[in-house]
Scaffold this motif. Structure first.
Motif, PDB file in Angstrom:
ATOM      1  N   MET A 104      -6.486   2.465  -0.762  1.00 39.52           N
ATOM      2  CA  MET A 104      -7.626   2.809  -0.173  1.00 39.52           C
ATOM      3  C   MET A 104      -7.413   3.057   1.442  1.00 39.52           C
ATOM      4  N   ASN A 105      -7.954   3.697   2.282  1.00 41.57           N
ATOM      5  CA  ASN A 105      -7.480   3.599   4.110  1.00 41.57           C
ATOM      6  C   ASN A 105      -7.526   1.647   4.420  1.00 41.57           C
ATOM      7  N   ILE A 106      -8.629   1.540   3.668  1.00 46.29           N
ATOM      8  CA  ILE A 106      -8.751  -0.317   3.288  1.00 46.29           C
ATOM      9  C   ILE A 106      -7.707  -1.027   3.691  1.00 46.29           C
ATOM     10  N   HIS A 156      -7.257 -17.187 -11.730  1.00 44.92           N
ATOM     11  CA  HIS A 156      -5.904 -15.815 -11.416  1.00 44.92           C
ATOM     12  C   HIS A 156      -7.383 -15.782 -10.447  1.00 44.92           C
ATOM     13  N   GLN A 157      -6.046 -15.501  -9.416  1.00 44.12           N
ATOM     14  CA  GLN A 157      -6.064 -14.886  -7.671  1.00 44.12           C
ATOM     15  C   GLN A 157      -5.513 -14.006  -7.928  1.00 44.12           C
ATOM     16  N   VAL A 158      -6.143 -13.000  -6.670  1.00 42.49           N
ATOM     17  CA  VAL A 158      -4.858 -11.694  -6.719  1.00 42.49           C
ATOM     18  C   VAL A 158      -5.686 -11.586  -4.888  1.00 42.49           C
ATOM     19  N   ARG A 159      -4.497 -11.032  -4.523  1.00 39.58           N
ATOM     20  CA  ARG A 159      -5.132 -10.411  -2.839  1.00 39.58           C
ATOM     21  C   ARG A 159      -4.553  -8.944  -3.042  1.00 39.58           C
ATOM     22  N   CYS A 160      -6.181  -8.141  -3.277  1.00 36.81           N
ATOM     23  CA  CYS A 160      -6.043  -6.804  -4.094  1.00 36.81           C
ATOM     24  C   CYS A 160      -7.541  -6.581  -3.559  1.00 36.81           C
ATOM     25  N   TRP A 161      -7.944  -4.903  -2.586  1.00 37.65           N
ATOM     26  CA  TRP A 161      -9.049  -4.696  -2.441  1.00 37.65           C
ATOM     27  C   TRP A 161      -9.587  -4.070  -3.555  1.00 37.65           C
ATOM     28  N   LEU A 162      -8.608  -3.442  -4.572  1.00 39.23           N
ATOM     29  CA  LEU A 162      -9.164  -3.243  -5.671  1.00 39.23           C
ATOM     30  C   LEU A 162      -9.678  -4.097  -6.458  1.00 39.23           C
ATOM     31  N   CYS A 166       0.733  -1.046  -0.992  1.00 37.85           N
ATOM     32  CA  CYS A 166      -0.148   0.056   0.036  1.00 37.85           C
ATOM     33  C   CYS A 166       0.926   1.067   0.297  1.00 37.85           C
ATOM     34  N   ASP A 167       1.983   1.666   0.769  1.00 40.24           N
ATOM     35  CA  ASP A 167       2.893   2.447   0.917  1.00 40.24           C
ATOM     36  C   ASP A 167       3.367   2.958  -0.317  1.00 40.24           C
TER      37      ASP A 167
END
Length: 336
Positions: free
Chosen positions: A297-299, A314-320, A290-291
């Motif tokens: 985002m805040n989360i 296809h997998q992803v670790r991303c809040w977007l 995130c930095d």
């Protein structure tokens, strides 16, 4: 294809003076028979630690496996004794190390370095092992293998030494080959030759491959699947086609954008990933990227992202990419 290697929820730490370095954090993946898988990421992302843990080469202490399983052909490698592990290491699982000059014994002819594994693991006589070693040198494209058998590592070029490392790793016909940055410090022409060689040997011998690299550009023609690691975690995974056609994590996009393109103008600069990876002695509560992310985002700072399925493998670790991200995800597409 059936599964050969399965890593489940693996976490590895190193106890150092400053605290606990959480090098691997809950990593899970599998490798199927005859498949080539790439693990991609910056230096310090956890790629090599993952491979060395599979091979049980991590010094303990300071290393420590906190939790997880490494199932190879149904056996949990973490529960095997060192004696039993020696029957697998170099025999059923081969490894090409990052720097062949420090991995090869400078006081021993390269042929004998290939032969010793055959005598130990395959029970061959010295003459049988020598014959097989010469065959392996020929297989990996070294000319006049009979003469080269008697030569020492310093008499070989960097590319030839890497071929010797491949010959050593494949001599016992392992089911799985782990290649840790096999083209580091080689020029682009030799890199291409080594990668073509690995692909050809995989097709001929049916060997599964784990290719560890920091360069997404070299995996497209070699690997079936790609796992992108960052800060000790897999942040995106999928088939090579899925990753290149639809890179969905900002870090994956950053890796691809930092590669030079054939259509790029001479005066057009490369786009780097600004910032540095997080300190894994005190990893962030949320997303490790995130930095450095323009779309954070805040989360992202407060909550660890969940795995989002994007279709297929296809997998992803991303809040977007989370369906709840809504407008933020749309904004990312506009600014990308």
């Amino acid at each position: 294809m059936t599964t050969m290697l399965e890593v489940k929820d693996l976490s590895v730490s190193f106890d150092v003076f400053g605290g606990e370095v959480q090098a691997i954090r809950n990593v899970s993946f599998d490798v199927k028979h005859g498949e080539a898988v790439a693990i991609v990421g910056e230096s310090g992302s956890g790629k090599s630690v993952t491979a060395q843990t599979v091979m049980r080469l991590i010094a303990m202490p300071p290393g420590r496996v906190k939790n997880g399983e490494i199932l190879f052909e149904g056996q949990d490698l973490l529960k095997l004794s060192e004696k039993d592990m020696q029957k697998i290491r170099g025999n059923k699982i081969g490894m090409i190390f990052q720097d062949p000059m420090t991995s090869l014994n400078p006081t021993m002819p390269v042929g004998k370095q290939i032969s010793e594994g055959l005598v130990k693991h395959q029970g061959m006589s010295k003459s049988e092992a020598k014959e097989r070693a010469v065959e392996m040198l020929k297989l990996v494209g070294i000319p006049t293998p009979e003469a080269r058998y008697k030569q020492y590592p310093h008499e070989f070029s960097g590319g030839m030494r890497q071929r010797v490392m491949i010959a050593i790793a494949l001599a016992c016909n392992p089911s799985l080959l782990i290649a840790d940055e096999p083209t580091t410090a080689l020029d682009v022409t030799i890199q291409a030759q080594i990668l073509r060689l690995m692909k050809r040997l995989q097709e001929q011998l049916g060997t599964s491959i784990i290719l560890i690299t920091h360069d997404l550009g070299i995996v497209a023609d070699v690997c079936d699947r790609v796992m992108v690691m960052y800060a000790g975690q897999i942040v995106e995974s999928g088939t090579t086609e899925e990753i290149f056609a639809n890179p969905s994590h900002p870090y994956t996009r950053g890796l691809l954008n930092s590669l030079p393109k054939l259509s790029q103008r001479k005066d057009e600069p490369l786009v780097p990933i600004y910032g540095t990876p997080p300190d894994l002695i005190a990893p962030p509560k949320g997303c490790g990227f995130c930095d450095r992310c323009s779309f954070a985002m805040n989360i992202c700072r407060t909550t660890h992202p969940e795995v989002t399925e994007l279709g297929g493998s296809h997998q992803v670790r991303c809040w977007l990419q989370d369906p709840r991200a809504g407008q933020a995800a749309e904004q990312r597409e506009v600014h990308a």
